[in-house]
Design a protein around this motif. Structure first.
Motif, PDB file in Angstrom:
ATOM      1  N   THR A  77      -9.658   5.659 -10.697  1.00  0.00           N
ATOM      2  CA  THR A  77      -8.369   6.345 -10.883  1.00  0.00           C
ATOM      3  C   THR A  77      -8.206   6.506  -9.279  1.00  0.00           C
ATOM      4  N   GLY A  78      -9.373   7.366  -8.955  1.00  0.00           N
ATOM      5  CA  GLY A  78      -8.860   7.862  -7.305  1.00  0.00           C
ATOM      6  C   GLY A  78      -7.735   6.041  -6.954  1.00  0.00           C
ATOM      7  N   ILE A  79      -8.416   4.484  -6.707  1.00  0.00           N
ATOM      8  CA  ILE A  79      -6.885   3.751  -5.730  1.00  0.00           C
ATOM      9  C   ILE A  79      -6.018   4.209  -6.496  1.00  0.00           C
ATOM     10  N   HIS A  80      -5.235   4.925  -8.072  1.00  0.00           N
ATOM     11  CA  HIS A  80      -4.362   4.651  -8.202  1.00  0.00           C
ATOM     12  C   HIS A  80      -3.330   6.521  -8.135  1.00  0.00           C
ATOM     13  N   TYR A  81      -4.403   6.793  -7.906  1.00  0.00           N
ATOM     14  CA  TYR A  81      -4.082   8.461  -6.927  1.00  0.00           C
ATOM     15  C   TYR A  81      -3.542   7.790  -5.682  1.00  0.00           C
ATOM     16  N   ASN A  82      -4.197   7.394  -4.856  1.00  0.00           N
ATOM     17  CA  ASN A  82      -4.413   7.454  -3.447  1.00  0.00           C
ATOM     18  C   ASN A  82      -3.007   5.992  -3.165  1.00  0.00           C
ATOM     19  N   THR A  83      -2.158   5.245  -4.475  1.00  0.00           N
ATOM     20  CA  THR A  83      -1.477   4.504  -4.022  1.00  0.00           C
ATOM     21  C   THR A  83      -0.560   4.877  -4.880  1.00  0.00           C
ATOM     22  N   MET A  84      -0.640   6.509  -5.079  1.00  0.00           N
ATOM     23  CA  MET A  84       0.819   7.032  -6.467  1.00  0.00           C
ATOM     24  C   MET A  84       2.455   6.614  -6.059  1.00  0.00           C
ATOM     25  N   LEU A  85       1.708   7.191  -4.289  1.00  0.00           N
ATOM     26  CA  LEU A  85       2.981   7.776  -3.504  1.00  0.00           C
ATOM     27  C   LEU A  85       3.917   6.422  -2.493  1.00  0.00           C
ATOM     28  N   ASN A  86       2.142   5.827  -2.286  1.00  0.00           N
ATOM     29  CA  ASN A  86       2.107   5.088  -1.017  1.00  0.00           C
ATOM     30  C   ASN A  86       1.396   3.691  -1.475  1.00  0.00           C
ATOM     31  N   THR A  87       2.082   2.644  -1.812  1.00  0.00           N
ATOM     32  CA  THR A  87       2.251   1.294  -1.931  1.00  0.00           C
ATOM     33  C   THR A  87       2.282   0.234  -0.638  1.00  0.00           C
ATOM     34  N   SER A  88       2.247   0.884   0.788  1.00  0.00           N
ATOM     35  CA  SER A  88       2.701  -0.135   1.940  1.00  0.00           C
ATOM     36  C   SER A  88       0.765  -0.633   2.084  1.00  0.00           C
ATOM     37  N   THR A  89       1.504  -1.700   2.972  1.00  0.00           N
ATOM     38  CA  THR A  89       0.164  -2.399   3.464  1.00  0.00           C
ATOM     39  C   THR A  89      -0.416  -2.390   4.455  1.00  0.00           C
ATOM     40  N   GLY A  90       0.235  -1.083   5.091  1.00  0.00           N
ATOM     41  CA  GLY A  90      -0.983  -0.840   6.036  1.00  0.00           C
ATOM     42  C   GLY A  90      -1.759   0.663   5.481  1.00  0.00           C
ATOM     43  N   HIS A  91      -0.930   0.987   3.922  1.00  0.00           N
ATOM     44  CA  HIS A  91      -1.836   2.544   3.551  1.00  0.00           C
ATOM     45  C   HIS A  91      -3.144   1.465   2.917  1.00  0.00           C
ATOM     46  N   ILE A  92      -2.940   0.637   1.807  1.00  0.00           N
ATOM     47  CA  ILE A  92      -3.400  -0.267   1.595  1.00  0.00           C
ATOM     48  C   ILE A  92      -4.888  -0.989   2.222  1.00  0.00           C
ATOM     49  N   ALA A  93      -4.464  -1.246   3.664  1.00  0.00           N
ATOM     50  CA  ALA A  93      -4.877  -1.646   4.286  1.00  0.00           C
ATOM     51  C   ALA A  93      -6.130  -0.817   4.681  1.00  0.00           C
TER      52      ALA A  93
END
Length: 143
Positions: A77-93
């Motif tokens: 849930t935490g991962i999905h929440y944190n990538t809901m609006l931003n799946t950029s490479t920088g954000h994931i890294a």
């Protein structure tokens, strides 16, 4: 096997288990091929370290670490929440760097609280810490 050694092995299991589950959850959101390869290699190494800790506990007939359904659900849930609006490479890294840094801290704490653990579990724990530190350095290029 002493309780200190078992505690270190269980923390290695917990740490690597969470890392592999996080990678499995986030892998579909990665759009950069190089980053995707990087996290796939990480997952493989986490699996090797996890299996070694499991093997040591099994050989000593000591109970393995088992994650709870709640902790697994919270992680996803935490991962999905944190990538809901931003799946950029920088954000994931950045998310993965924070996760690796947290893993290092947790492993260091367990080593500090289990100073009487033998050389084998300590060596495996230090191998995990070094691996996490290298992951952080490798992931910085994707920021």
């Amino acid at each position: 096997m002493t309780s200190h050694e078992a505690a270190v092995y269980r923390e290695i299991q917990r740490n690597t288990d969470m890392a592999m589950k996080a990678i499995n959850t986030i892998a579909d959101k990665v759009n950069d091929d190089a980053l995707s390869m990087q996290i796939s290699r990480q997952s493989l190494k986490y699996s090797e370290l996890h299996n070694e800790a499991s093997r040591q506990l099994l050989n000593a007939r000591v109970e393995n670490y088992r994650s709870s359904a709640l902790s697994d659900a919270l992680l996803r849930t935490g991962i999905h929440y944190n990538t809901m609006l931003n799946t950029s490479t920088g954000h994931i890294a950045e998310m993965m760097i924070k996760s690796s840094t947290n893993g290092i801290l947790e492993m260091e704490k367990v080593l500090k609280h289990n100073e009487n653990a033998g050389p084998k579990p300590v060596a495996l724990a230090k191998q995990l810490i070094e691996f996490e530190e290298k992951n952080v350095e490798r992931l910085k290029q994707y920021l």
